[in-house]
Design a protein around this motif. Structure first.
Motif, mmCIF file in Angstrom:
data_model
loop_
_atom_site.group_PDB
_atom_site.id
_atom_site.type_symbol
_atom_site.label_atom_id
_atom_site.label_comp_id
_atom_site.label_asym_id
_atom_site.label_seq_id
_atom_site.Cartn_x
_atom_site.Cartn_y
_atom_site.Cartn_z
ATOM 1 N N LEU A 132 -8.364 -6.077 14.829
ATOM 2 C CA LEU A 132 -8.390 -4.603 15.148
ATOM 3 C C LEU A 132 -6.971 -3.801 14.927
ATOM 4 C CD1 LEU A 132 -9.984 -5.295 18.716
ATOM 5 C CD2 LEU A 132 -11.052 -4.530 16.556
ATOM 6 N N ILE A 133 -5.917 -4.369 14.876
ATOM 7 C CA ILE A 133 -4.813 -3.608 14.963
ATOM 8 C C ILE A 133 -4.795 -3.014 13.617
ATOM 9 C CG2 ILE A 133 -2.304 -4.091 14.463
ATOM 10 C CD1 ILE A 133 -2.386 -6.220 16.555
ATOM 11 N N VAL A 134 -5.321 -3.619 12.455
ATOM 12 C CA VAL A 134 -5.251 -3.001 11.176
ATOM 13 C C VAL A 134 -6.261 -2.054 10.963
ATOM 14 C CG1 VAL A 134 -6.840 -4.943 9.946
ATOM 15 C CG2 VAL A 134 -5.330 -3.560 8.302
ATOM 16 N N ARG A 135 -7.324 -2.313 11.720
ATOM 17 C CA ARG A 135 -8.657 -1.273 11.573
ATOM 18 C C ARG A 135 -7.793 0.091 12.442
ATOM 19 N NH1 ARG A 135 -13.885 -1.949 15.740
ATOM 20 N NH2 ARG A 135 -15.279 -0.212 14.907
ATOM 21 N N ALA A 136 -7.247 -0.052 13.342
ATOM 22 C CA ALA A 136 -6.561 1.251 14.087
ATOM 23 C C ALA A 136 -5.393 1.508 13.225
ATOM 24 C CB ALA A 136 -5.603 0.434 15.373
ATOM 25 N N ALA A 137 -4.861 1.047 12.402
ATOM 26 C CA ALA A 137 -3.825 1.664 11.479
ATOM 27 C C ALA A 137 -4.201 2.252 10.316
ATOM 28 C CB ALA A 137 -3.071 0.430 10.754
ATOM 29 N N ILE A 138 -5.621 1.811 9.683
ATOM 30 C CA ILE A 138 -6.208 2.893 8.735
ATOM 31 C C ILE A 138 -6.755 4.147 9.738
ATOM 32 C CG2 ILE A 138 -7.888 2.881 7.053
ATOM 33 C CD1 ILE A 138 -7.536 -0.290 6.791
ATOM 34 N N THR A 139 -7.302 3.948 10.718
ATOM 35 C CA THR A 139 -8.084 4.805 11.346
ATOM 36 C C THR A 139 -7.144 6.006 11.805
ATOM 37 O OG1 THR A 139 -9.940 3.561 12.141
ATOM 38 C CG2 THR A 139 -9.569 5.478 13.380
ATOM 39 N N GLY A 140 -6.106 5.506 12.676
ATOM 40 C CA GLY A 140 -5.008 6.407 12.687
ATOM 41 C C GLY A 140 -4.560 7.373 11.789
ATOM 42 N N VAL A 141 -4.293 6.708 10.422
ATOM 43 C CA VAL A 141 -3.772 7.423 9.547
ATOM 44 C C VAL A 141 -4.810 8.465 9.057
ATOM 45 C CG1 VAL A 141 -3.225 7.087 7.071
ATOM 46 C CG2 VAL A 141 -2.105 5.876 8.786
ATOM 47 N N ASN A 142 -6.001 7.958 8.967
ATOM 48 C CA ASN A 142 -7.138 8.902 8.676
ATOM 49 C C ASN A 142 -7.305 10.113 9.457
ATOM 50 O OD1 ASN A 142 -7.369 7.323 6.251
ATOM 51 N ND2 ASN A 142 -9.255 6.178 7.066
ATOM 52 N N ARG A 143 -6.982 9.856 10.776
ATOM 53 C CA ARG A 143 -7.402 10.868 11.830
ATOM 54 C C ARG A 143 -6.242 11.725 11.888
ATOM 55 N NH1 ARG A 143 -11.510 10.306 15.782
ATOM 56 N NH2 ARG A 143 -12.802 8.285 15.322
ATOM 57 N N TYR A 144 -4.966 11.248 11.882
ATOM 58 C CA TYR A 144 -3.731 12.062 12.421
ATOM 59 C C TYR A 144 -2.458 12.304 11.371
ATOM 60 C CZ TYR A 144 -5.821 10.235 16.630
ATOM 61 O OH TYR A 144 -6.621 10.085 17.691
ATOM 62 N N GLY A 145 -2.772 11.489 10.245
ATOM 63 C CA GLY A 145 -1.756 11.600 9.097
ATOM 64 C C GLY A 145 -1.472 12.885 8.529
ATOM 65 N N ALA A 146 -2.360 13.597 8.439
ATOM 66 C CA ALA A 146 -2.123 14.927 7.805
ATOM 67 C C ALA A 146 -1.539 15.869 8.592
ATOM 68 C CB ALA A 146 -3.669 15.310 7.271
ATOM 69 N N GLN A 203 -11.141 3.546 5.577
ATOM 70 C CA GLN A 203 -10.789 3.346 4.344
ATOM 71 C C GLN A 203 -9.304 3.899 4.161
ATOM 72 O OE1 GLN A 203 -12.678 1.659 1.584
ATOM 73 N NE2 GLN A 203 -13.483 0.943 3.325
ATOM 74 N N SER A 204 -8.602 3.101 3.334
ATOM 75 C CA SER A 204 -7.258 3.687 3.148
ATOM 76 C C SER A 204 -7.367 4.669 2.030
ATOM 77 C CB SER A 204 -6.085 2.238 2.869
ATOM 78 O OG SER A 204 -6.541 1.729 1.608
ATOM 79 N N GLN A 206 -6.405 4.213 -0.931
ATOM 80 C CA GLN A 206 -6.501 3.435 -2.158
ATOM 81 C C GLN A 206 -8.012 2.983 -2.277
ATOM 82 O OE1 GLN A 206 -4.897 -0.277 -2.322
ATOM 83 N NE2 GLN A 206 -5.009 -0.497 -4.549
ATOM 84 N N GLY A 207 -8.866 3.082 -1.024
ATOM 85 C CA GLY A 207 -10.178 2.420 -0.852
ATOM 86 C C GLY A 207 -9.835 0.990 -0.269
ATOM 87 N N THR A 208 -10.706 0.424 0.737
ATOM 88 C CA THR A 208 -10.466 -0.703 1.203
ATOM 89 C C THR A 208 -11.683 -1.630 1.477
ATOM 90 O OG1 THR A 208 -8.476 0.214 2.549
ATOM 91 C CG2 THR A 208 -9.466 -2.109 3.350
ATOM 92 N N ASP A 209 -11.627 -2.919 0.942
ATOM 93 C CA ASP A 209 -12.828 -3.898 0.811
ATOM 94 C C ASP A 209 -12.552 -4.999 2.199
ATOM 95 O OD1 ASP A 209 -15.031 -4.522 -0.340
ATOM 96 O OD2 ASP A 209 -14.024 -6.240 -1.105
ATOM 97 N N TRP A 210 -13.804 -4.770 2.929
ATOM 98 C CA TRP A 210 -13.595 -5.471 4.124
ATOM 99 C C TRP A 210 -14.460 -6.764 3.996
ATOM 100 C CZ3 TRP A 210 -10.855 -4.482 9.132
ATOM 101 C CH2 TRP A 210 -10.209 -3.339 8.879
ATOM 102 N N THR A 211 -13.876 -7.867 4.482
ATOM 103 C CA THR A 211 -14.691 -9.081 4.532
ATOM 104 C C THR A 211 -14.658 -9.692 5.975
ATOM 105 O OG1 THR A 211 -14.326 -9.745 2.251
ATOM 106 C CG2 THR A 211 -14.897 -11.329 3.872
ATOM 107 N N LEU A 212 -15.618 -9.604 6.903
ATOM 108 C CA LEU A 212 -15.611 -10.025 8.270
ATOM 109 C C LEU A 212 -16.062 -11.517 8.402
ATOM 110 C CD1 LEU A 212 -17.077 -6.812 9.622
ATOM 111 C CD2 LEU A 212 -14.757 -7.193 8.824
ATOM 112 N N ILE A 213 -15.411 -12.393 8.959
ATOM 113 C CA ILE A 213 -15.767 -13.679 9.112
ATOM 114 C C ILE A 213 -15.843 -14.026 10.809
ATOM 115 C CG2 ILE A 213 -15.010 -16.146 8.655
ATOM 116 C CD1 ILE A 213 -13.394 -14.823 6.205
ATOM 117 N N GLY A 214 -16.953 -14.813 10.986
ATOM 118 C CA GLY A 214 -17.060 -15.255 12.227
ATOM 119 C C GLY A 214 -17.531 -16.828 12.170
#
Length: 292
Positions: A132-146, A203-204, A206-214
């Motif tokens: 969730l931390i990396v999800r927040a990192a990418i989301t925050g940059v996309n929402r607020y970085g500009a 997505q960063s 560069q584009g980001t490929d996610w793999t979710l494991i449970g």
């Protein structure tokens, strides 16, 4: 703060010029030479807000050793976020009330300052709340970085692999919130404001490929929650294989595991009794930029 204090300060200074300072977007490719960040999960069952702490090396040494044996040559960065974290490459001296969004912001600056601004991409592995931390990192940059100097303008994160991350929340976090009131627990409750904010398949630049494991053996994070975000690749390990919540970062460098997997965001699933174990699956996810 220790460790990241200088990083955050430098990041704030660079915010106004990072568009000029950042090198060209790196190409996406199958590789073993990118830096890999390893982010541990929450340590919440404490009566003291400062009680959380993790041994970064202890959590990730098995996975890091397995990747080295498979030929990984890039930096391995164990990133911590509790004052009592030990054996971490870098860390922020937070506590159980440090919001996940804030941890995402700090992680974003760490990745930006050490790699993105130099035109280098990274991969990320997150266990539990670490995803969730990396999800927040990418989301925050996309929402607020500009528009905000508090966030980098861009990140280059090519691949993310998560192990039992509660993308749709967990009832355990609700229990923790009632018992202790910690904000990190509150952020992981089903339907929390943080989970609604963090979005789907961020997505960063560069584009980001996610793999979710449970894992079906995981009594803390259900396999549905662990694969509950939009993502191209999803894996669920069958029960009775010893893959409890805390075991996932330590098991499965080889093959012969029973699992279901999807490479089309869960639209179709295939089953196998000869699948890659969790650690090996993480390696596959980090190597292949799209097809794994």
């Amino acid at each position: 703060m220790r460790g990241l204090t200088a990083t955050v300060a430098v990041g704030a200074v660079l915010a106004g010029t990072q568009g000029i300072a950042s090198a060209a977007t790196p190409p996406r490719s199958n590789s073993k030479n990118e830096a890999v960040y390893f982010i541990h999960g929450v340590d919440a069952m404490h009566t003291d807000v400062n009680g959380g702490g993790d041994d970064c090396k202890g959590t990730w040494n098995t996975a890091m050793s397995a990747l080295r044996k498979r030929g990984w040559t890039g930096d391995f960065v164990t990133w911590g976020f509790y004052k009592k974290d030990t054996n971490c490459t870098r860390k922020y001296d937070g506590n159980l009330n440090t919001r996940i969004q804030e941890l995402g912001r700090l992680l974003a600056w760490d990745i930006y300052d050490h790699y993105t601004k130099k035109g280098k991409s990274v991969d990320v592995v997150g266990h539990s709340m670490g995803g969730l931390i990396v999800r927040a990192a990418i989301t925050g940059v996309n929402r607020y970085g500009a528009t905000s100097s508090k966030w980098p303008k861009r990140l280059y994160i090519e691949d993310v692999a998560t192990l039992s991350t509660p993308f749709t929340g967990t009832s355990w976090a609700t229990t923790c919130t009632v018992a202790y009131g910690w904000k990190q627990c509150s952020d992981m409750r089903p339907g929390s404001g943080f989970l609604k904010w963090s979005g789907q398949n961020p997505q960063s630049a560069q584009g980001t490929d996610w793999t979710l494991i449970g894992a079906s053996d995981d009594d803390t994070i259900t396999s549905g929650a662990a694969t509950g975000m939009d993502a191209k690749h999803k894996v669920i390990y069958a029960a009775h294989q010893g893959l409890e919540h805390s075991a996932l970062p330590h098991k499965g460098p080889g093959t012969g595991w029973t699992m279901r997997y999807s490479n089309d965001n869960g639209k179709t699933w295939k089953s196998t009794t000869k699948g890659a174990g969790p650690i090996r699956r993480v390696g596959d996810a980090l190597y292949y930029w799209s097809a794994a």
